[in-house]
Motif scaffolding. Structure first.
Motif, PDB file in Angstrom:
ATOM      1  N   UNK A  94     -45.374  -8.801  22.621  1.00 23.18           N
ATOM      2  CA  UNK A  94     -45.311  -8.780  21.155  1.00 23.18           C
ATOM      3  C   UNK A  94     -46.661  -8.345  20.591  1.00 23.18           C
ATOM      4  N   UNK A  95     -46.677  -7.311  19.733  1.00 20.74           N
ATOM      5  CA  UNK A  95     -47.943  -6.826  19.184  1.00 20.74           C
ATOM      6  C   UNK A  95     -48.280  -7.391  17.805  1.00 20.74           C
ATOM      7  N   UNK A  96     -47.392  -8.192  17.230  1.00 18.95           N
ATOM      8  CA  UNK A  96     -47.574  -8.621  15.840  1.00 18.95           C
ATOM      9  C   UNK A  96     -47.967 -10.093  15.740  1.00 18.95           C
ATOM     10  N   UNK A  97     -46.984 -10.979  15.554  1.00 20.17           N
ATOM     11  CA  UNK A  97     -47.323 -12.372  15.273  1.00 20.17           C
ATOM     12  C   UNK A  97     -47.648 -13.199  16.513  1.00 20.17           C
ATOM     13  N   UNK A 100     -51.329 -14.069  17.412  1.00 13.37           N
ATOM     14  CA  UNK A 100     -51.883 -15.058  16.477  1.00 13.37           C
ATOM     15  C   UNK A 100     -51.343 -16.442  16.811  1.00 13.37           C
ATOM     16  N   UNK A 101     -50.026 -16.509  17.070  1.00  9.79           N
ATOM     17  CA  UNK A 101     -49.419 -17.792  17.415  1.00  9.79           C
ATOM     18  C   UNK A 101     -50.017 -18.368  18.691  1.00  9.79           C
ATOM     19  N   UNK A 102     -50.194 -17.519  19.690  1.00  9.69           N
ATOM     20  CA  UNK A 102     -50.750 -17.985  20.959  1.00  9.69           C
ATOM     21  C   UNK A 102     -52.176 -18.479  20.781  1.00  9.69           C
ATOM     22  N   UNK A 103     -52.958 -17.776  19.976  1.00  8.97           N
ATOM     23  CA  UNK A 103     -54.329 -18.213  19.694  1.00  8.97           C
ATOM     24  C   UNK A 103     -54.318 -19.578  19.017  1.00  8.97           C
ATOM     25  N   UNK A 104     -53.416 -19.770  18.063  1.00  6.01           N
ATOM     26  CA  UNK A 104     -53.346 -21.052  17.361  1.00  6.01           C
ATOM     27  C   UNK A 104     -52.810 -22.162  18.266  1.00  6.01           C
ATOM     28  N   UNK A 181     -32.034 -10.274  19.688  1.00  5.83           N
ATOM     29  CA  UNK A 181     -33.485 -10.467  19.677  1.00  5.83           C
ATOM     30  C   UNK A 181     -33.856 -11.439  18.564  1.00  5.83           C
ATOM     31  N   UNK A 182     -34.615 -12.458  18.902  1.00  5.71           N
ATOM     32  CA  UNK A 182     -35.109 -13.394  17.896  1.00  5.71           C
ATOM     33  C   UNK A 182     -36.628 -13.287  17.804  1.00  5.71           C
ATOM     34  N   UNK A 183     -37.120 -13.593  16.636  1.00 10.65           N
ATOM     35  CA  UNK A 183     -38.556 -13.517  16.382  1.00 10.65           C
ATOM     36  C   UNK A 183     -38.852 -14.572  15.330  1.00 10.65           C
ATOM     37  N   UNK A 184     -39.606 -15.574  15.671  1.00 12.51           N
ATOM     38  CA  UNK A 184     -39.897 -16.634  14.716  1.00 12.51           C
ATOM     39  C   UNK A 184     -41.336 -17.092  14.843  1.00 12.51           C
ATOM     40  N   UNK A 185     -41.946 -17.396  13.717  1.00  9.02           N
ATOM     41  CA  UNK A 185     -43.319 -17.909  13.711  1.00  9.02           C
ATOM     42  C   UNK A 185     -43.362 -19.431  13.761  1.00  9.02           C
ATOM     43  N   UNK A 186     -42.210 -20.081  13.824  1.00  7.27           N
ATOM     44  CA  UNK A 186     -42.164 -21.538  13.739  1.00  7.27           C
ATOM     45  C   UNK A 186     -42.769 -22.227  14.961  1.00  7.27           C
ATOM     46  N   UNK A 202     -46.742 -20.921  12.585  1.00  8.64           N
ATOM     47  CA  UNK A 202     -47.726 -20.805  13.653  1.00  8.64           C
ATOM     48  C   UNK A 202     -48.757 -19.722  13.459  1.00  8.64           C
ATOM     49  N   UNK A 203     -48.634 -18.932  12.370  1.00  8.10           N
ATOM     50  CA  UNK A 203     -49.626 -17.896  12.077  1.00  8.10           C
ATOM     51  C   UNK A 203     -50.599 -18.316  10.983  1.00  8.10           C
ATOM     52  N   UNK A 204     -50.379 -19.515  10.419  1.00  9.87           N
ATOM     53  CA  UNK A 204     -51.148 -19.960   9.257  1.00  9.87           C
ATOM     54  C   UNK A 204     -52.102 -21.098   9.646  1.00  9.87           C
ATOM     55  N   UNK A 205     -53.416 -20.891   9.572  1.00  6.54           N
ATOM     56  CA  UNK A 205     -54.375 -21.933   9.958  1.00  6.54           C
ATOM     57  C   UNK A 205     -54.183 -23.242   9.193  1.00  6.54           C
ATOM     58  N   UNK A 206     -53.831 -23.157   7.920  1.00  6.57           N
ATOM     59  CA  UNK A 206     -53.615 -24.382   7.137  1.00  6.57           C
ATOM     60  C   UNK A 206     -52.423 -25.171   7.673  1.00  6.57           C
ATOM     61  N   UNK A 207     -51.402 -24.445   8.115  1.00 11.56           N
ATOM     62  CA  UNK A 207     -50.239 -25.112   8.695  1.00 11.56           C
ATOM     63  C   UNK A 207     -50.581 -25.761  10.034  1.00 11.56           C
ATOM     64  N   UNK A 208     -51.466 -25.142  10.783  1.00  8.57           N
ATOM     65  CA  UNK A 208     -51.907 -25.723  12.056  1.00  8.57           C
ATOM     66  C   UNK A 208     -52.670 -27.018  11.789  1.00  8.57           C
ATOM     67  N   UNK A 209     -53.513 -27.012  10.759  1.00  6.49           N
ATOM     68  CA  UNK A 209     -54.225 -28.240  10.383  1.00  6.49           C
ATOM     69  C   UNK A 209     -53.234 -29.339  10.012  1.00  6.49           C
ATOM     70  N   UNK A 210     -52.195 -28.963   9.267  1.00  6.30           N
ATOM     71  CA  UNK A 210     -51.175 -29.945   8.885  1.00  6.30           C
ATOM     72  C   UNK A 210     -50.445 -30.474  10.116  1.00  6.30           C
ATOM     73  N   UNK A 211     -50.153 -29.590  11.054  1.00  4.60           N
ATOM     74  CA  UNK A 211     -49.496 -30.023  12.286  1.00  4.60           C
ATOM     75  C   UNK A 211     -50.341 -31.075  13.003  1.00  4.60           C
ATOM     76  N   UNK A 212     -51.635 -30.827  13.104  1.00  2.99           N
ATOM     77  CA  UNK A 212     -52.512 -31.774  13.792  1.00  2.99           C
ATOM     78  C   UNK A 212     -52.595 -33.102  13.037  1.00  2.99           C
ATOM     79  N   UNK A 213     -52.574 -33.042  11.711  1.00  6.73           N
ATOM     80  CA  UNK A 213     -52.551 -34.273  10.921  1.00  6.73           C
ATOM     81  C   UNK A 213     -51.242 -35.032  11.149  1.00  6.73           C
ATOM     82  N   UNK A 214     -50.140 -34.296  11.153  1.00 13.13           N
ATOM     83  CA  UNK A 214     -48.836 -34.925  11.376  1.00 13.13           C
ATOM     84  C   UNK A 214     -48.734 -35.493  12.794  1.00 13.13           C
ATOM     85  N   UNK A 215     -49.353 -34.805  13.722  1.00 12.14           N
ATOM     86  CA  UNK A 215     -49.362 -35.300  15.102  1.00 12.14           C
ATOM     87  C   UNK A 215     -50.036 -36.664  15.179  1.00 12.14           C
ATOM     88  N   UNK A 216     -51.130 -36.821  14.453  1.00 18.50           N
ATOM     89  CA  UNK A 216     -51.815 -38.120  14.427  1.00 18.50           C
ATOM     90  C   UNK A 216     -50.926 -39.192  13.796  1.00 18.50           C
TER      91      UNK A 216
END
Length: 224
Positions: A94-97, A100-104, A181-186, A202-216
């Motif tokens: 995948x060349x697009x999202x 970014x998702x893997x990095x996050x 073919x499916x493609x999702x950023x979730x 999974x492409x949004x840094x703010x959403x990643x921060x929220x995920x980590x907060x929710x994980x706690x």
């Protein structure tokens, strides 16, 4: 008079500090505990839910699964028993999202590296292309730590059914056939009972921060 105040100055300071502590404790005790929702199909955008599940309002769980990871090992729901985990869907070419998702996801891996209760699970949506050697190459390039993060391949129809009927993460059209073919950023947060507790971009840094907060919040709920 000055002598009187000097005599009781220390007592007054101690009493003031004690009062502040008591007020703080009462305030915290009266605050409602933060709890994450338990997502049911009826709570999710209908376009992301298989039509057979649109009106399901309770008891939704991630289904049993059998896949193969980057090391050629069989991975099933038993490998995630009594674990919280974050799941997503990607493909190595995948060349697009996906980069970014893997990095996050790698950032999440770093945040949970010393937490034995939390794992990661990434499903390839092009399992024919993403063979075990291809997944291993990708894992090495992206810094995947085998003990924390499984990149899995397997039967395409099973992977697509998991995405649509278990994780409620992608559009419902298609059947997992050769041209589907499916493609999702979730990113999907799953609890120890295999229930969905959150969806995140999974492409949004703010959403990643929220995920980590929710994980706690989710982890804290198991300590009560």
């Amino acid at each position: 008079m000055k002598t009187f105040f000097a005599k009781y100055k220390l007592f007054g300071i101690v009493l003031l500090c004690l009062s502040a502590v008591i007020i703080y404790l009462f305030y915290n005790a009266l605050q409602p505990k933060k709890m994450l929702p338990i997502y049911q199909p009826s709570m999710v955008d209908p376009t992301l839910v298989d039509s057979t599940l649109h009106y399901k309002k309770k008891y939704h769980r991630i289904a049993d699964f059998t896949f193969t990871n980057q090391n050629g090992q069989t991975i099933t729901q038993d490998d995630y028993k009594d674990k919280i985990y974050v799941a997503d869907f990607f493909f190595t070419t995948c060349p697009t999202i996906c980069p970014i998702m893997t990095k996050n996801m790698a950032g999440i891996q770093e945040a949970i590296i010393d937490d034995p209760d939390v794992l990661l699970l990434s499903h390839s949506v092009t399992p024919v292309i993403d063979s075990v050697p291809q997944l291993k190459k990708y894992a090495l390039e992206k810094g995947v730590i085998d003990s924390k993060w499984n990149l899995v391949t397997g039967d395409k129809k099973q992977i697509y059914e998991m995405a649509r009927k278990s994780y409620l993460a992608v559009k419902t059209d298609g059947d997992g056939g050769p041209y589907d073919m499916i493609h999702t950023e979730n990113f999907i947060l799953v609890d120890k009972e295999r229930r969905i507790r959150g969806f995140y971009d999974g492409t949004n840094p703010e959403e990643i921060d929220k995920l980590l907060q929710d994980l706690k919040i989710l982890k804290d709920s198991y300590m009560e």
